[in-house]
Design a protein around this motif. Structure first.
Motif, PDB file in Angstrom:
ATOM      1  N   ALA A 276      17.715  81.610   5.176  1.00 57.95           N
ATOM      2  CA  ALA A 276      16.768  82.113   4.179  1.00 57.95           C
ATOM      3  C   ALA A 276      15.363  81.682   4.573  1.00 57.95           C
ATOM      4  O   ALA A 276      15.156  80.557   5.042  1.00 57.95           O
ATOM      5  CB  ALA A 276      17.109  81.578   2.790  1.00 57.95           C
ATOM      6  N   THR A 277      14.397  82.574   4.364  1.00 57.46           N
ATOM      7  CA  THR A 277      13.004  82.282   4.696  1.00 57.46           C
ATOM      8  C   THR A 277      12.154  82.462   3.443  1.00 57.46           C
ATOM      9  O   THR A 277      12.275  83.474   2.747  1.00 57.46           O
ATOM     10  CB  THR A 277      12.499  83.217   5.811  1.00 57.46           C
ATOM     11  N   CYS A 278      11.309  81.483   3.177  1.00 56.54           N
ATOM     12  CA  CYS A 278      10.477  81.555   1.967  1.00 56.54           C
ATOM     13  C   CYS A 278       9.209  80.750   2.134  1.00 56.54           C
ATOM     14  O   CYS A 278       9.099  79.907   3.035  1.00 56.54           O
ATOM     15  CB  CYS A 278      11.254  81.065   0.746  1.00 56.54           C
ATOM     16  N   GLY A 279       8.239  80.993   1.253  1.00 55.25           N
ATOM     17  CA  GLY A 279       7.005  80.243   1.247  1.00 55.25           C
ATOM     18  C   GLY A 279       7.218  78.833   0.740  1.00 55.25           C
ATOM     19  O   GLY A 279       8.165  78.546   0.001  1.00 55.25           O
ATOM     20  N   ALA A 280       6.311  77.944   1.114  1.00 58.41           N
ATOM     21  CA  ALA A 280       6.440  76.536   0.757  1.00 58.41           C
ATOM     22  C   ALA A 280       6.331  76.307  -0.741  1.00 58.41           C
ATOM     23  O   ALA A 280       6.839  75.312  -1.259  1.00 58.41           O
ATOM     24  CB  ALA A 280       5.377  75.715   1.474  1.00 58.41           C
ATOM     25  N   GLY A 281       5.685  77.232  -1.467  1.00 55.35           N
ATOM     26  CA  GLY A 281       5.494  77.046  -2.893  1.00 55.35           C
ATOM     27  C   GLY A 281       6.600  77.578  -3.769  1.00 55.35           C
ATOM     28  O   GLY A 281       6.516  77.496  -5.007  1.00 55.35           O
ATOM     29  N   VAL A 282       7.665  78.103  -3.173  1.00 47.78           N
ATOM     30  CA  VAL A 282       8.791  78.608  -3.955  1.00 47.78           C
ATOM     31  C   VAL A 282       9.494  77.446  -4.658  1.00 47.78           C
ATOM     32  O   VAL A 282       9.804  76.416  -4.039  1.00 47.78           O
ATOM     33  CB  VAL A 282       9.791  79.370  -3.059  1.00 47.78           C
ATOM     34  N   VAL A 283       9.726  77.597  -5.941  1.00 50.33           N
ATOM     35  CA  VAL A 283      10.436  76.567  -6.708  1.00 50.33           C
ATOM     36  C   VAL A 283      11.908  76.563  -6.303  1.00 50.33           C
ATOM     37  O   VAL A 283      12.516  77.627  -6.129  1.00 50.33           O
ATOM     38  CB  VAL A 283      10.279  76.826  -8.221  1.00 50.33           C
ATOM     39  N   LEU A 284      12.465  75.386  -6.137  1.00 52.43           N
ATOM     40  CA  LEU A 284      13.839  75.265  -5.642  1.00 52.43           C
ATOM     41  C   LEU A 284      14.833  76.053  -6.484  1.00 52.43           C
ATOM     42  O   LEU A 284      15.707  76.739  -5.951  1.00 52.43           O
ATOM     43  CB  LEU A 284      14.247  73.792  -5.581  1.00 52.43           C
ATOM     44  N   ALA A 285      14.725  75.977  -7.799  1.00 54.44           N
ATOM     45  CA  ALA A 285      15.655  76.706  -8.673  1.00 54.44           C
ATOM     46  C   ALA A 285      15.530  78.216  -8.484  1.00 54.44           C
ATOM     47  O   ALA A 285      16.532  78.936  -8.567  1.00 54.44           O
ATOM     48  CB  ALA A 285      15.411  76.336 -10.135  1.00 54.44           C
ATOM     49  N   ASP A 286      14.320  78.708  -8.213  1.00 57.11           N
ATOM     50  CA  ASP A 286      14.131  80.142  -7.984  1.00 57.11           C
ATOM     51  C   ASP A 286      14.789  80.575  -6.678  1.00 57.11           C
ATOM     52  O   ASP A 286      15.395  81.647  -6.603  1.00 57.11           O
ATOM     53  CB  ASP A 286      12.642  80.490  -7.958  1.00 57.11           C
ATOM     54  N   LEU A 287      14.659  79.748  -5.645  1.00 59.26           N
ATOM     55  CA  LEU A 287      15.330  80.053  -4.384  1.00 59.26           C
ATOM     56  C   LEU A 287      16.838  80.066  -4.578  1.00 59.26           C
ATOM     57  O   LEU A 287      17.538  80.959  -4.089  1.00 59.26           O
ATOM     58  CB  LEU A 287      14.947  79.036  -3.311  1.00 59.26           C
ATOM     59  N   ASP A 288      17.350  79.081  -5.307  1.00 56.09           N
ATOM     60  CA  ASP A 288      18.792  79.001  -5.527  1.00 56.09           C
ATOM     61  C   ASP A 288      19.301  80.218  -6.301  1.00 56.09           C
ATOM     62  O   ASP A 288      20.351  80.778  -5.965  1.00 56.09           O
ATOM     63  CB  ASP A 288      19.130  77.718  -6.283  1.00 56.09           C
ATOM     64  N   ALA A 289      18.551  80.653  -7.313  1.00 58.69           N
ATOM     65  CA  ALA A 289      18.953  81.834  -8.087  1.00 58.69           C
ATOM     66  C   ALA A 289      18.967  83.083  -7.209  1.00 58.69           C
ATOM     67  O   ALA A 289      19.882  83.914  -7.289  1.00 58.69           O
ATOM     68  CB  ALA A 289      18.011  82.027  -9.270  1.00 58.69           C
ATOM     69  N   PHE A 290      17.954  83.223  -6.366  1.00 54.97           N
ATOM     70  CA  PHE A 290      17.895  84.362  -5.428  1.00 54.97           C
ATOM     71  C   PHE A 290      19.111  84.358  -4.505  1.00 54.97           C
ATOM     72  O   PHE A 290      19.748  85.396  -4.272  1.00 54.97           O
ATOM     73  CB  PHE A 290      16.599  84.269  -4.622  1.00 54.97           C
ATOM     74  N   LEU A 291      19.445  83.176  -3.995  1.00 56.57           N
ATOM     75  CA  LEU A 291      20.565  83.076  -3.056  1.00 56.57           C
ATOM     76  C   LEU A 291      21.904  83.324  -3.738  1.00 56.57           C
ATOM     77  O   LEU A 291      22.793  83.968  -3.165  1.00 56.57           O
ATOM     78  CB  LEU A 291      20.550  81.694  -2.396  1.00 56.57           C
ATOM     79  N   ARG A 292      22.076  82.822  -4.949  1.00 57.68           N
ATOM     80  CA  ARG A 292      23.361  82.990  -5.641  1.00 57.68           C
ATOM     81  C   ARG A 292      23.631  84.459  -5.965  1.00 57.68           C
ATOM     82  O   ARG A 292      24.796  84.872  -5.997  1.00 57.68           O
ATOM     83  CB  ARG A 292      23.398  82.122  -6.893  1.00 57.68           C
ATOM     84  N   ASP A 293      22.594  85.233  -6.167  1.00 57.40           N
ATOM     85  CA  ASP A 293      22.793  86.675  -6.373  1.00 57.40           C
ATOM     86  C   ASP A 293      23.386  87.340  -5.138  1.00 57.40           C
ATOM     87  O   ASP A 293      23.969  88.423  -5.219  1.00 57.40           O
ATOM     88  CB  ASP A 293      21.461  87.354  -6.719  1.00 57.40           C
TER      89      ASP A 293
END
Length: 469
Positions: A92-109
Motif C-alpha cells: 500500500a502507498t500513501c501520504g505521510a499525513g494519512v491517519v492510521l485508522a483511515d489507512l486500515d479502513a481502506f485496506l480492510r475494504d
C-alpha cells in the motif's frame, strides 16, 4: 506553501503535546499539501537557518513532535492521500499525513489490514508511525514497522526530494537501504512525505480471551504457553496489573472485569482464516494454562462487542491515568524475567508519596509501560525520585530506555545508557551529513554535545536563551 498559520493563537494547538507536558512557542506553522511544497518550505528554512519541527498526529510520549523553542512547525497532516494498494504484492502507498485508522479502513475494504495497531490509531499519522518506528499491540504478530517498510519518499533539510517509494517492490536489493535511515529517525534526518508498506491479509476470524494470573511469573508462563499452543494465530498478548485495570474501569464505568482473583490480567487475541481451527487452538491453550496453574480464571469473549469491551479496558489505561492527574510515563523494554521488577522497585522508591503506580504493556514483546500518576499535579520531588533512576535501572537490567516511542526531547541525555560512544558519534556524523545546518528537529534524539551547532548562524527565529543546552 499553500497554507501558513502565523501568530500565537493560530499556532497554539501545534505548540503542545497531548499530555500537555511539553510546550513550545512557535509563531509559524506551515501546512504543505504536496511533496513539492514540503521541499519549498525546507529550502526556504535551510537558507535562512530556521529550525523546523516536522509534526504529524502528536501522539508520542517523548515530545519529539513539538517545538522546544520557536521553531517553524511543518505539519504533514495535509499529505493525506491514499494512493492505492497493489493486491498482487500486498503493498500500500500513501501520504505521510494519512491517519492510521483511515489507512486500515481502506485496506480492510480490500481484504487487507495495516501491519500495526495502536490505541492512538484514530489520531496518529502513518508518517509519524514510521518516523518513530511505532510498535503497538500486534507487534507479536506482524513485527516492527521497520520490517514492513518497502519504500519511503522523503525530503532532506536543503529541500532535496529523495523518492525511494516510486517503485514499491517487496524485493529491491540495490544500494543502501535509505528508507531504513528515516524509520525511527524522529524527523531529524528528513521529512517523510510518502510511504509504501507491505500489508498483511486481514483475518476473517478473531477471538479474545481475558485471563487472571496470580503473579507476574504466571503471566510469563501464560506467554510461553500461548506461543506453544497458539503459534501462527497468536495476534496479541497484553498484560496489566490491578492498578492499571482499576484506572481504566474508573474512567469507563460502563465496563467491568469479567474474571476474579489474581494480581494481573492478560488479554490474548487470536486471528486467522478458519474460525473452527482458531477456536480449537484457543481452547487447547486455555486448558493447558489452567492445568499448568498459570491461569486462575478466564473468559472468552462471546461476541465482537464483548471483545471490543475487553480491548477498551486494556487500551483505556493510558488515557485514564493521564486524565486522573499529572503522569510520568515510561516506555521501556526489559528482559522478561525483570519486566515487572521495575514497577515493584518504583513503588518502593515512591512509598513516601500519595501516588498511583501502574504497570501494563506488551508482554509478548517484553515492553513495559510504567505510569506514575499524581492526582495533585506535577511534583518536582517525585520527578527527582524517578529520574534518572528509571533509565539507569533499566540499562543496568539489560533493557532499553525506549521500547517504541523513541527518544524525542525527553531522553537524549540518557542515550549513552543504551548506545556506545562510537555509535552516537556515527549517528551524529549521519545527522551532519544529511542536515549540515542542523535545522531539522533540533534538541531531539542525539545529545547536543555529540551534534554541536553550526557556527555563525542563529538556530531559531527568536532569541535563544538556552545556550547552555
Amino acid at each position: 506553501c499553500s497554507r501558513v498559520l502565523e501568530g500565537v493563537d493560530a499556532c497554539a494547538p501545534y505548540n503542545t503535546d497531548w499530555m500537555r507536558k511539553w510546550e513550545g512557542r512557535a509563531r509559524v506553522v506551515a501546512e504543505p499539501a504536496s511533496t513539492e511544497e514540503v521541499s519549498a518550505v525546507l529550502k526556504h528554512c535551510d537558507r535562512r537557518r530556521l529550525a523546523v519541527v516536522p509534526q504529524g498526529g502528536k501522539t508520542g510520549l517523548v515530545g519529539g513532535s513539538v517545538p522546544v523553542h520557536d521553531e517553524v512547525v511543518l505539519s504533514t497532516r495535509r499529505l493525506d492521500k491514499i494512493e492505492g494498494l497493489d493486491e498482487d504484492t500486498g503493498v500500500a502507498t500513501c501520504g505521510a499525513g494519512v491517519v492510521l485508522a483511515d489507512l486500515d479502513a481502506f485496506l480492510r475494504d480490500k481484504g487487507f489490514c495495516a501491519p500495526l495497531d495502536l490505541g492512538a490509531a484514530g489520531t496518529c499519522t502513518v508518517g509519524g508511525n514510521l518516523a518513530t518506528n511505532a510498535g503497538g499491540v500486534r507487534f507479536v504478530r506482524y513485527g516492527s514497522l521497520r520490517g514492513a517498510t518497502v519504500g519511503v519518499e522523503f525530503v532532506t533539510a536543503d529541500g532535496t526530494v529523495v523518492d525511494c517509494a516510486g517503485t514499491p517492490l517487496r524485493k529491491d536489493n540495490t544500494g543502501y537501504a535509505l528508507p531504513q535511515l528515516l524509520v525511527g529517525s524522529e524527523g531529524t534526518l528528513g521529512v517523510i512525505t510518502k510511504v509504501a508498506l507491505a500489508v498483511p491479509a486481514a483475518p476473517s476470524s478473531v477471538g479474545v480471551a481475558w485471563l487472571a494470573c496470580d503473579d507476574f511469573g504466571a503471566v510469563r508462563r501464560t506467554l510461553r504457553l500461548a506461543r506453544t499452543h497458539l503459534g501462527e494465530v497468536l495476534s496479541a498478548i497484553e498484560f496489566l496489573d490491578l492498578p492499571a485495570r482499576d484506572a481504566a474501569l474508573r474512567a469507563q464505568p460502563d465496563l467491568s472485569d469479567p474474571v476474579e482473583g489474581g494480581s494481573f490480567r492478560v488479554l490474548v487475541e487470536v486471528a486467522g482464516s478458519d474460525a473452527a481451527h482458531d477456536d480449537e487452538k484457543l481452547n487447547r491453550f486455555l486448558e493447558a494454562s489452567a492445568e499448568a496453574g498459570a491461569v486462575l480464571d478466564g473468559v472468552v469473549a462471546a461476541s465482537t462487542t464483548k471483545a471490543r469491551e475487553l480491548w477498551r479496558v486494556r487500551e483505556g489505561v493510558s488515557d485514564a491515568m493521564s486524565n486522573a492527574g499529572f503522569v510520568f510515563k515510561y516506555d521501556v523494554s526489559l528482559p522478561p524475567a525483570r519486566l515487572y521488577d521495575l514497577v515493584d522497585e518504583a513503588r518502593a522508591r515512591l512509598a513516601g508519596f500519595e501516588l498511583d503506580v501502574a504497570g501494563y504493556g506488551h508482554v509478548g514483546d517484553s515492553n513495559l509501560h510504567l505510569n506514575v500518576c499524581d492526582a495533585t499535579g506535577y511534583n518536582a520531588a517525585v520527578h527527582e525520585t524517578l529520574e534518572p533512576w528509571v533509565y539507569e535501572a533499566v540499562a543496568a537490567a539489560g533493557g532499553s530506555i525506549s521500547a517504541e516511542h523513541g527518544v524525542g526531547q525527553c531522553k537524549p541525555d540518557h542515550l549513552h545508557l543504551n548506545k556506545p560512544a562510537a555509535a552516537i558519534d556515527l549517528m551524529a556524523a549521519i545527522k551532519r551529513t544529511l542536515d549540515p545546518n542542523l535545522i531539522l528537529n533540533p534538541y531531539k534524539v542525539l545529545p547536543a554535545a555529540a551534534v554541536g551547532r553550526p557556527r555563525g548562524f542563529p538556530l531559531f527565529c527568536a532569541d535563544d536563551e538556552r545556550d547552555d543546552e
